[in-house]
Scaffold this motif. Structure first.
Motif, PDB file in Angstrom:
ATOM      1  N   UNK A 346      -3.896  -1.714  -5.418  1.00  0.00           N
ATOM      2  CA  UNK A 346      -5.127  -2.528  -5.344  1.00  0.00           C
ATOM      3  C   UNK A 346      -5.074  -3.603  -4.260  1.00  0.00           C
ATOM      4  N   UNK A 347      -3.885  -4.045  -3.934  1.00  0.00           N
ATOM      5  CA  UNK A 347      -3.785  -5.180  -3.013  1.00  0.00           C
ATOM      6  C   UNK A 347      -3.405  -4.830  -1.584  1.00  0.00           C
ATOM      7  N   UNK A 348      -2.973  -3.587  -1.371  1.00  0.00           N
ATOM      8  CA  UNK A 348      -2.664  -3.200   0.012  1.00  0.00           C
ATOM      9  C   UNK A 348      -3.968  -3.095   0.785  1.00  0.00           C
ATOM     10  N   UNK A 349      -4.052  -3.683   1.968  1.00  0.00           N
ATOM     11  CA  UNK A 349      -5.289  -3.596   2.748  1.00  0.00           C
ATOM     12  C   UNK A 349      -5.542  -2.173   3.245  1.00  0.00           C
ATOM     13  N   UNK A 350      -6.769  -1.908   3.589  1.00  0.00           N
ATOM     14  CA  UNK A 350      -7.171  -0.566   4.068  1.00  0.00           C
ATOM     15  C   UNK A 350      -6.444  -0.159   5.348  1.00  0.00           C
ATOM     16  N   UNK A 351      -5.906  -1.147   6.039  1.00  0.00           N
ATOM     17  CA  UNK A 351      -5.238  -0.859   7.313  1.00  0.00           C
ATOM     18  C   UNK A 351      -3.901  -0.131   7.138  1.00  0.00           C
ATOM     19  N   UNK A 352      -3.421   0.005   5.903  1.00  0.00           N
ATOM     20  CA  UNK A 352      -2.168   0.752   5.656  1.00  0.00           C
ATOM     21  C   UNK A 352      -2.361   1.695   4.467  1.00  0.00           C
ATOM     22  N   UNK A 353      -1.396   2.634   4.339  1.00  0.00           N
ATOM     23  CA  UNK A 353      -1.342   3.480   3.145  1.00  0.00           C
ATOM     24  C   UNK A 353      -0.108   3.043   2.364  1.00  0.00           C
ATOM     25  N   UNK A 354      -0.212   3.071   1.041  1.00  0.00           N
ATOM     26  CA  UNK A 354       0.951   2.646   0.263  1.00  0.00           C
ATOM     27  C   UNK A 354       1.280   3.718  -0.773  1.00  0.00           C
ATOM     28  N   UNK A 355       2.574   3.976  -0.914  1.00  0.00           N
ATOM     29  CA  UNK A 355       3.034   4.973  -1.896  1.00  0.00           C
ATOM     30  C   UNK A 355       4.131   4.318  -2.735  1.00  0.00           C
ATOM     31  N   UNK A 356       3.970   4.328  -4.046  1.00  0.00           N
ATOM     32  CA  UNK A 356       4.972   3.718  -4.923  1.00  0.00           C
ATOM     33  C   UNK A 356       5.596   4.807  -5.789  1.00  0.00           C
ATOM     34  N   UNK A 357       6.909   4.911  -5.749  1.00  0.00           N
ATOM     35  CA  UNK A 357       7.616   5.920  -6.536  1.00  0.00           C
ATOM     36  C   UNK A 357       8.489   5.233  -7.573  1.00  0.00           C
ATOM     37  N   UNK A 358       8.232   5.463  -8.855  1.00  0.00           N
ATOM     38  CA  UNK A 358       9.121   4.856  -9.850  1.00  0.00           C
ATOM     39  C   UNK A 358      10.485   5.548  -9.849  1.00  0.00           C
ATOM     40  N   UNK A 359      11.558   4.774  -9.961  1.00  0.00           N
ATOM     41  CA  UNK A 359      12.894   5.373 -10.146  1.00  0.00           C
ATOM     42  C   UNK A 359      13.187   5.363 -11.635  1.00  0.00           C
ATOM     43  N   UNK A 360      14.094   4.500 -12.076  1.00  0.00           N
ATOM     44  CA  UNK A 360      14.367   4.557 -13.512  1.00  0.00           C
ATOM     45  C   UNK A 360      13.905   3.300 -14.226  1.00  0.00           C
TER      46      UNK A 360
END
Ligand code: BES
Ligand code: MN
Ligand code: MN
Length: 457
Positions: A346-360
């Motif tokens: 929600x907070x990453x600006x449109x100028x970038x793409x963000x990918x979050x990967x959960x580990x453990x």
């Protein structure tokens, strides 16, 4: 011969065997060491057989094997399930070690090696306490050993194992040495462990690295964006800003906090050991509380762009960070993980793409001070240390502990003997010989007290 006499007669043997185990680089996180991880499992299995178990086996999993062994002396006797781990954290950065991490040495009455304390040293104390009781005919409980090779990577496969093998793992207490004591003059028993949620974030800006003059100032730099997003997750008072983050945090009463404050803690010594001028944390809480009963959020690693020698004028395409939160009762790891993913999305600006990967992840655990196991552990410390141990809440995590309670319905007892100064997970990890031998002695006494107390209740 008494157990203590046996221990005193076999100190060199006990030490040399541990050094052999420490020579095996059983780093669970790195595929390159898979063969060594298996060798460490086989070493533990063979040593359990030599110490006198009825049988020992490697239980295969999707990942590293679990060593299981048992000695059933009488089905009417209480059963102790010993849990520990033979895997270790990566030893990186190697150049910061004074001596190679997998070539253990003994210097100033300390063993230096990766895993010396966490958890090979502490786990192996149980194998040797068992041997001593077998050899002196003083074992008064049935014993089951479950030693895993994936604790340092989240114990995913152990979770499946305990859900499937409830019958095999039935016991009256789970005995674990994988925590610390306050100091060698102040023994303590850990009654709280934090949970955690661990994630990796990848921020992508332009589709390739660019000249930082030609493009600089005109497009989003993923490192700038990532560091700002991370910084915004905490406020000036050391509180985490994610909406709802503290909703489930159990607040302790003034009386409980006053009790906790009685444990000896020397802030000046703490700062001196770390060479820092000031500590930092959530406003309104002491250092002991910040670690024991409050959650936190930290970047564990961050990279991107050019990090080689000299300078290179580059605007990176990507930036990465590994982020962990430590959680306390009654926070839920899955819920916090979703909260963090949502924050970045929600907070990453449109100028970038963000990918979050959960580990453990891992659930926090709070252990009773009223159980038979706690009473037996307390008496064992009195017998070996001459002091009644203090209950403490620790900041580290052993995610499987909460699962033991939930799935097996057995109360765990965290009978650890490490010290903060052992530098677990750090370069030059070490373990004091005093703690190694005293721990073996204390564990042996635990069995005697546990069978006595179990008879009465
Ligand atoms: N033995 C530690 C946990 C610990 C250390 C508890 C000191 C209390 C005092 C354990 O091996 C560990 O490092 N756990 C990890 C868990 C993670 C990899 C899921 C941790 O706390 O980072
Ligand atoms: Mn450990
Ligand atoms: Mn560890």
């Amino acid at each position: 011969m008494t157990t203590l006499e046996y221990l005193n007669d076999h100190k060199d043997k006990f030490l040399n065997e541990l050094l052999d185990l420490l020579r095996i680089p059983s780093v669970s996180a790195d595929k390159k060491f898979d063969g060594d991880v298996r060798n460490a499992a086989m070493f533990v299995k063979d040593q359990l057989i030599a110490a006198g178990v009825d049988y020992a086996e490697l239980c295969e999993t999707k990942g590293h094997p679990i060593v299981y062994a048992e000695k059933i002396i009488d089905s009417t006797f209480p059963t102790v399930l010993v849990y520990g781990h033979y895997d270790v954290q990566p030893a990186d950065p190697y150049e910061l070690w004074d001596h190679p991490p997998f070539e253990p040495i003994v210097k100033n009455d300390r063993i230096y090696a990766r895993g010396a304390c966490d958890d090979k040293g502490q786990m192996y104390m149980h194998v040797k306490a068992f041997e001593a009781m077998m050899e002196t005919n003083t074992l008064t409980c049935n014993v089951k050993f479950m030693i895993e090779g994936e604790e340092e990577v989240g114990s995913d496969n152990l979770e499946a194992f305990i859900k499937e093998e409830k019958q095999k793992l039935s016991a009256d207490v789970i005995l674990i040495s994988d925590t610390s004591i306050i100091n060698n003059d102040t023994p303590s028993i850990t009654v709280g462990l934090r949970g955690l949620s661990y994630l990796e974030v990848e921020v992508t800006g332009p589709n390739k690295d660019l000249h930082s003059g030609v493009y600089g100032g005109a497009i989003a730099n993923p490192i700038n964006i990532l560091t700002k997003l991370i910084a915004d997750m905490q406020d000036e008072e050391g509180r985490i800003t994610l909406p709802g983050f503290y909703d489930d945090v159990l607040e302790y009463s003034e009386a409980q906090r006053a009790e906790m404050a009685k444990a000896p803690f020397d802030l000046d010594h703490y700062k001196k050991e770390l060479n820092i001028e000031e500590v930092k944390g959530e406003k309104g809480f002491s250092t002991i509380e910040r670690v024991g009963i409050r959650p936190c959020l930290d970047v564990n690693g961050i990279w991107g762009g050019y990090t080689g020698p000299g300078s290179k004028t580059v605007l990176p395409s990507k930036a990465f960070a590994k982020i962990s939160t430590r959680l306390v009762s009654n926070q839920n790891s899955g819920k916090i993980t979703q909260m963090i993913i949502k924050y970045f999305e929600e907070n990453a600006p449109k100028s970038v793409k963000v990918k979050v990967t959960p580990h453990h992840g891992g659930t926090p655990a709070v252990v009773s001070t009223h159980s038979n196991g706690y009473q037996a552990a307390s008496k064992a410390f009195e017998q070996s240390w001459g002091k009644t141990p203090i209950p403490t809440m620790e900041g580290g995590s052993i995610p499987i502990v909460a699962l033991f309670m939930q799935e097996l319905k057995i109360e765990p007892i965290l009978l650890g003997f490490g010290l903060d100064s052992d530098d677990i997970h750090s370069p030059n990890e070490s373990y004091g010989l005093f703690n190694y031998y005293k721990g073996i002695e204390t564990i042996a006494y635990f069995y005697g007290h546990f069978s006595q107390i179990s008879k009465k209740s």
